[in-house]
Design a protein around this motif. Sequence first.
Motif, mmCIF file in Angstrom:
data_model
loop_
_atom_site.group_PDB
_atom_site.id
_atom_site.type_symbol
_atom_site.label_atom_id
_atom_site.label_comp_id
_atom_site.label_asym_id
_atom_site.label_seq_id
_atom_site.Cartn_x
_atom_site.Cartn_y
_atom_site.Cartn_z
ATOM 1 N N GLY A 32 -8.386 2.471 15.554
ATOM 2 C CA GLY A 32 -7.406 3.325 14.868
ATOM 3 C C GLY A 32 -7.948 4.732 14.653
ATOM 4 N N THR A 33 -7.133 5.592 14.052
ATOM 5 C CA THR A 33 -7.553 6.971 13.796
ATOM 6 C C THR A 33 -8.673 7.004 12.759
ATOM 7 N N SER A 35 -10.536 4.216 11.631
ATOM 8 C CA SER A 35 -11.663 3.300 11.797
ATOM 9 C C SER A 35 -11.540 2.470 13.065
ATOM 10 N N ARG A 37 -12.341 -1.488 14.477
ATOM 11 C CA ARG A 37 -12.566 -2.862 13.998
ATOM 12 C C ARG A 37 -12.682 -3.818 15.164
ATOM 13 N N TYR A 310 1.797 1.686 7.600
ATOM 14 C CA TYR A 310 1.269 2.780 6.773
ATOM 15 C C TYR A 310 -0.214 2.931 7.050
ATOM 16 N N GLY A 311 -0.560 3.650 8.120
ATOM 17 C CA GLY A 311 -1.969 3.916 8.445
ATOM 18 C C GLY A 311 -2.272 5.362 8.127
ATOM 19 N N GLN A 361 -5.969 10.609 1.844
ATOM 20 C CA GLN A 361 -7.340 11.057 2.166
ATOM 21 C C GLN A 361 -7.532 12.513 1.739
ATOM 22 N N ALA A 373 -8.777 5.667 -2.239
ATOM 23 C CA ALA A 373 -7.323 5.543 -2.049
ATOM 24 C C ALA A 373 -6.636 4.729 -3.164
ATOM 25 N N PRO A 374 -7.203 3.576 -3.608
ATOM 26 C CA PRO A 374 -6.521 2.813 -4.665
ATOM 27 C C PRO A 374 -6.302 3.615 -5.945
ATOM 28 N N SER A 376 -5.173 6.462 -6.227
ATOM 29 C CA SER A 376 -3.899 7.206 -6.184
ATOM 30 C C SER A 376 -2.833 6.432 -6.960
ATOM 31 N N LEU A 426 2.468 9.789 -2.955
ATOM 32 C CA LEU A 426 2.896 8.425 -2.596
ATOM 33 C C LEU A 426 4.401 8.387 -2.325
ATOM 34 N N GLY A 455 -0.612 -2.207 7.346
ATOM 35 C CA GLY A 455 -1.433 -0.990 7.320
ATOM 36 C C GLY A 455 -2.020 -0.758 5.940
ATOM 37 N N GLY A 456 -3.033 0.123 5.893
ATOM 38 C CA GLY A 456 -3.797 0.374 4.664
ATOM 39 C C GLY A 456 -2.939 0.688 3.446
ATOM 40 N N ASN A 459 -1.532 -1.743 0.590
ATOM 41 C CA ASN A 459 -2.316 -2.209 -0.572
ATOM 42 C C ASN A 459 -1.812 -1.584 -1.851
ATOM 43 N N ASN A 460 -1.013 -0.530 -1.707
ATOM 44 C CA ASN A 460 -0.555 0.222 -2.859
ATOM 45 C C ASN A 460 0.799 -0.330 -3.344
#
Length: 602
Positions: A32-33, A35, A37, A310-311, A361, A373-374, A376, A426, A455-456, A459-460
């Motif tokens: 990904g942009t 990271s 994996r 949501y990346g 970011q 990020a969390p 936020s 957000l 996507g990341g 988590n929000n």
Amino acid sequence: MSPSTRATTKIDLDVIENKEGKNAFVGSVDQGTSSTRFLVFTKKGEIAAWSQMEQTQTFPSGEDKVGWHEHDPLEIWNDVKQCMSEVDRILETNNIQFEIEAIGITNQRETTVAWNAKTGTPYYNAIVWDDTRTNHIASQVAAGDPDRLREKTGLPLASYFAGTKVKWLLENVSELQKDLKEKPEEVRFGTIDTWLLYQYTGSPSTAKGAGNINGLFLTDVSNASRWLFCDIEKVEWDQELVNAVCSPYQVPLSVLPEIRSSSEVYGKTTKDATGVGTMEGVPVAGILGDQQAALFGQTAFQPGEAKNTYGTGMFLMMNTGTKLVPSNHGLLTTIGYQIGADGPVTYALEGSVSHSGSTIQWLRDQLQIIDDAPESETLATEHNDGLYFVPAFAGLFAPHWRADARACIVGMTASHHKGHVCRAALEAVAYQAKEVFDAIYKDSNVLLKNLKVNGGGTNNKLLMQFQADIINVPVITPHIMETTAMGAAFAAGLAVGFWKDTDEIKALWSVASTFTPSMKEVDRAKNCYGWQKAISKSLDWIEEEDYDEDDFYDAQDKSFDMSFFAADSDANPRLRNAVSSIVLIALGVGAGFLLGKNSRQK
Ligand SMILES: Nc1ncnc2c1ncn2[C@@H]1O[C@H](COP(=O)(O)OP(=O)(O)O)[C@@H](O)[C@H]1O
Ligand SMILES: O=P(O)(O)OC[C@H](O)CO
């Protein structure tokens, strides 16, 4: 920092059923942009082990490099190898015997690499998809009509797509320009999937600072559809399209990878390529651009099924089946996937949003108002209290496609604080998704009943609830959140018979949580009205004339460029217009001078 400490590696012993004997897994590389994996999946679709490394982001500095964004292709490959080695290590440390039956690749799309096949050396860093250095190229090719190539490609003319990056590389990297003229058989252009497959199936080069050589040179249909070079109905490269974007450079189709299906055995990882014994001789059997992989991983196999990821960016995509649905509302018509060389090509409608997680970011790295990020979410206020944030850092992608827009925070009063900025950032993610959600309805007449997300950013919880409230349908997160990697694993697993068919795969997907809309209609309307007003403030910031000026000076500086101006009068209409304007101004001034002289003489 040493590579091993940069990697985060985990194992989930609970999902590994056969702890005594040998386990069969399918591996997946998700490049990904943000990271890289490597994950291994069990037959039940659970993640047995994974390793992740953050990707170094290069933003070259200088007034003339605003909006540039690069990745080091060799770092990307080394990180893939490191992640595989970490997964191998953690399985071995826990005495888990295993065999990798196949590997799938999924990648940040459009990010473009050029390399020399004889030495394995990249000519330049990879130009990342959201890099805006090619705005002027897109604008030149558009010649006032950004939809000029849409009928064949499904895409508007924008810096986002790989083709404009190819032209920039040719214009600015002299060694590449020379090789293309003198020995085109050595030149390779590829997106990250192609670069990785080449590395996986190649052998080590002796050149210093090089990747592998003699690897397979292929891409899949989903990645091919993101260049501006592919006729998406015929599913083949089109020389006319290549010429339209790259003129005056002659770019033969042989420097582009062969287009193959998303699920078939392309070749096997070679000895030495990975440096990890357990990963050698493994069939590489799936390739999907990351958003198409997410669609596949969400098992959105039927027309009218959709997902939103949501990346770093955000990409809402809906399966349209074997039907190519043209867009009149700022979406892309793109290839979803093709399972097997003889399988039907599945198409999709997509709304690509350039800034989503990258906005968070930015709060962390540039504004430094959150540590991670969390935060936020914890810092965000309960309401936006009239504050809106349009993260048009690189212009606006779907559905606006406005390179002239720039980010803005509007509606600010002295009582607003960083909690409001977090909230507005957000909310901006959700509003952008809403715009695409509406465009999908307008283009296809399909009103999505729910939205599967991954996507990341998922988590929000605040973001997910606000998303459901704003689009007014339930937002659903899946049990396996690594949906993108899972899609590529599914594609690879299907090719080698690890999974029988899409029905078997569909049964592996399950819901983790559902966010149900609870906002009053009147509040939704008020919020969305505020967003529309904010968007209007971000537009028209960059003056188009800036491009004209650059083009003019660039062309004067480069004799090669001047030749195309002379040879092909359609090649650079903006430049032509600039010169015509100068000629007209000169004529006007001359005529005025003569008229003035005449009148004074009278
Ligand atoms: N709790 C969170 N709230 C908001 N954004 C988050 C959260 N966790 C991660 N993100 C964002 O998700 C992005 C990473 O998501 P990921 O799916 O890994 O991206 P990519 O595929 O682009 O590498 C980052 O940009 C990060 O800011
Ligand atoms: O890295 P992501 O997840 O933001 O995805 C990037 C996209 O593929 C760009 O088109």
